[in-house]
Design an enzyme around this catalytic site. Structure first.
Site, PDB file in Angstrom:
ATOM      1  N   ASN A  93       0.858  -1.178   0.000  1.00 12.97           N
ATOM      2  CA  ASN A  93       0.000   0.000   0.000  1.00 12.97           C
ATOM      3  C   ASN A  93       0.901   1.237   0.000  1.00 12.97           C
ATOM      4  OD1 ASN A  93      -1.794   2.053   0.526  1.00 12.97           O
ATOM      5  ND2 ASN A  93      -2.359   1.339   2.588  1.00 12.97           N
ATOM      6  N   TRP A  94       1.044   1.845  -1.170  1.00 15.95           N
ATOM      7  CA  TRP A  94       1.974   2.970  -1.299  1.00 15.95           C
ATOM      8  C   TRP A  94       1.463   4.231  -0.613  1.00 15.95           C
ATOM      9  CZ3 TRP A  94       4.519   3.291  -6.840  1.00 15.95           C
ATOM     10  CH2 TRP A  94       5.034   2.029  -7.181  1.00 15.95           C
ATOM     11  N   LYS A  95       0.180   4.251  -0.286  1.00 18.05           N
ATOM     12  CA  LYS A  95      -0.453   5.446   0.301  1.00 18.05           C
ATOM     13  C   LYS A  95      -0.185   6.667  -0.588  1.00 18.05           C
ATOM     14  CE  LYS A  95      -0.223   3.223   4.743  1.00 18.05           C
ATOM     15  NZ  LYS A  95      -0.205   3.317   6.182  1.00 18.05           N
ATOM     16  N   GLY A 150       2.790  -1.172   4.386  1.00 21.74           N
ATOM     17  CA  GLY A 150       2.837   0.262   4.092  1.00 21.74           C
ATOM     18  C   GLY A 150       4.279   0.709   3.894  1.00 21.74           C
ATOM     19  N   GLY A 151       4.858   1.284   4.938  1.00 26.06           N
ATOM     20  CA  GLY A 151       6.202   1.865   4.868  1.00 26.06           C
ATOM     21  C   GLY A 151       7.240   1.009   4.150  1.00 26.06           C
TER      22      GLY A 151
HETATM   23  P1  PGA Z   1       2.647   0.232   7.761  1.00 25.02           P
HETATM   24  O1  PGA Z   1       1.206   0.440   7.058  1.00 25.02           O
HETATM   25  O2  PGA Z   1       3.211  -1.045   7.189  1.00 25.02           O
HETATM   26  O3  PGA Z   1       3.436   1.437   7.385  1.00 25.02           O
HETATM   27  O4  PGA Z   1       2.394   0.110   9.216  1.00 25.02           O
HETATM   28  C1  PGA Z   1       0.352  -0.639   6.833  1.00 25.02           C
HETATM   29  C2  PGA Z   1      -0.943  -0.154   6.244  1.00 25.02           C
HETATM   30  O5  PGA Z   1      -1.393   0.936   6.588  1.00 25.02           O
HETATM   31  O6  PGA Z   1      -1.562  -0.847   5.415  1.00 25.02           O
END
Ligand code: PGA
Length: 257
Positions: A9-11, A236-237
């Site tokens: 999930n690149w956000k 995410g990150g």
């Molecule tokens: P994170 O995010 O790995 O940066 O904690 C996960 C997500 O929000 O799907």
């Protein structure tokens, strides 16, 4: 064993130029992995989907979006429909992410409408649920998750449950570097599977992919993914660098060796 599904999930990260670089790096590193047991999905922002769709052609990578609206078309300024996503090769869409719930006031009812619309277009929704720190500390994790699951799945048929992915993402673990322990996560995954079995049937629940999300990284991925009911990760990150993302994919492939 259920297939593992790793989604990045690149956000709100990566412009179109950075997208080209990252997708190419991911493709290159993915080549060396035997990954027929692991599905790998990238979910870049809307502005990068078309170019990413072209870049992943012929590779094992699959494409997902991070959100969509539940209407077919019309005067909904700023929104994107399921048909639009389908037309550019999106096979997945993340729905009900906690950041959508928190910053954009998304409710279980709205997410449920989006889930149904995604399914109408044969897009697999990755539906996110999870409790806040306050909820966990006050001992209501399972109540919260049960309400979310019942709400987002409301009205879905048994056949439709075969076409969805659930992502359990404790809000306190997202972007904090504080992941749930494998046991903590697995306990909630088992609870979700049991709930789906009660609402539908055991065979459907047994086939359901339940990803864990929240500070997954190459160091903790193997332990999380080895748990009985953790079928993948929503990352995410750590998905913003090809090396760490592919190392997480590598951890998933190791489980089958
Ligand atoms: P994170 O995010 O790995 O940066 O904690 C996960 C997500 O929000 O799907």
């Amino acid at each position: 064993m259920r297939k593992k599904v790793i989604a990045g999930n690149w956000k709100m990260n990566k412009d179109i130029h950075e997208t080209v670089t990252l997708v190419n790096e991911i493709k290159e590193r993915l080549n060396g992995l035997s990954n027929n047991k692991v599905d790998v999905i990238i979910c870049p922002p809307f502005t990068s989907l078309v170019i990413a769709s072209g870049l992943i052609k012929g590779s094992a990578l699959k494409l997902g979006a991070q959100n969509m609206y539940y209407k077919d078309e019309g005067a909904y300024t700023g929104e994107i429909s399921a048909r639009m996503l389908k037309s550019i090769g999106c096979e997945y869409v993340i729905l009900g992410h906690s950041e959508r719930r928190q910053y954009f006031s998304e409710t279980n009812e709205l997410i449920n409408l989006k889930v149904k619309q995604a399914l109408l277009y044969n897009i697999i929704p990755i539906i996110c649920v999870g409790e806040t720190l306050e909820e966990r500390e006050s001992g209501v994790t399972k109540d919260i998750v049960a309400t979310q699951i019942k709400g987002v799945l409301s009205g879905l048929t048994k056949a439709q449950i075969d076409k969805i992915i659930i992502a359990y993402e404790p809000v306190w673990a997202i972007g904090t570097g504080k992941n749930a322990t494998p046991e903590q996560a697995n306990e909630v995954h088992q609870f979700i599977r049991k709930l789906v079995a009660q609402l539908y049937s055991w065979d459907v629940a047994e086939r359901l992919t339940i990803q864990y999300g929240g500070s997954v990284n190459p160091q903790n991925a193997y332990d999380l993914l080895s748990q009985s009911d953790i079928d993948g990760a929503l990352v995410g990150g750590a998905c913003l660098k090809a090396e760490s993302f592919i190392n997480i994919v590598g951890a998933a492939t190791q489980i089958y060796n």
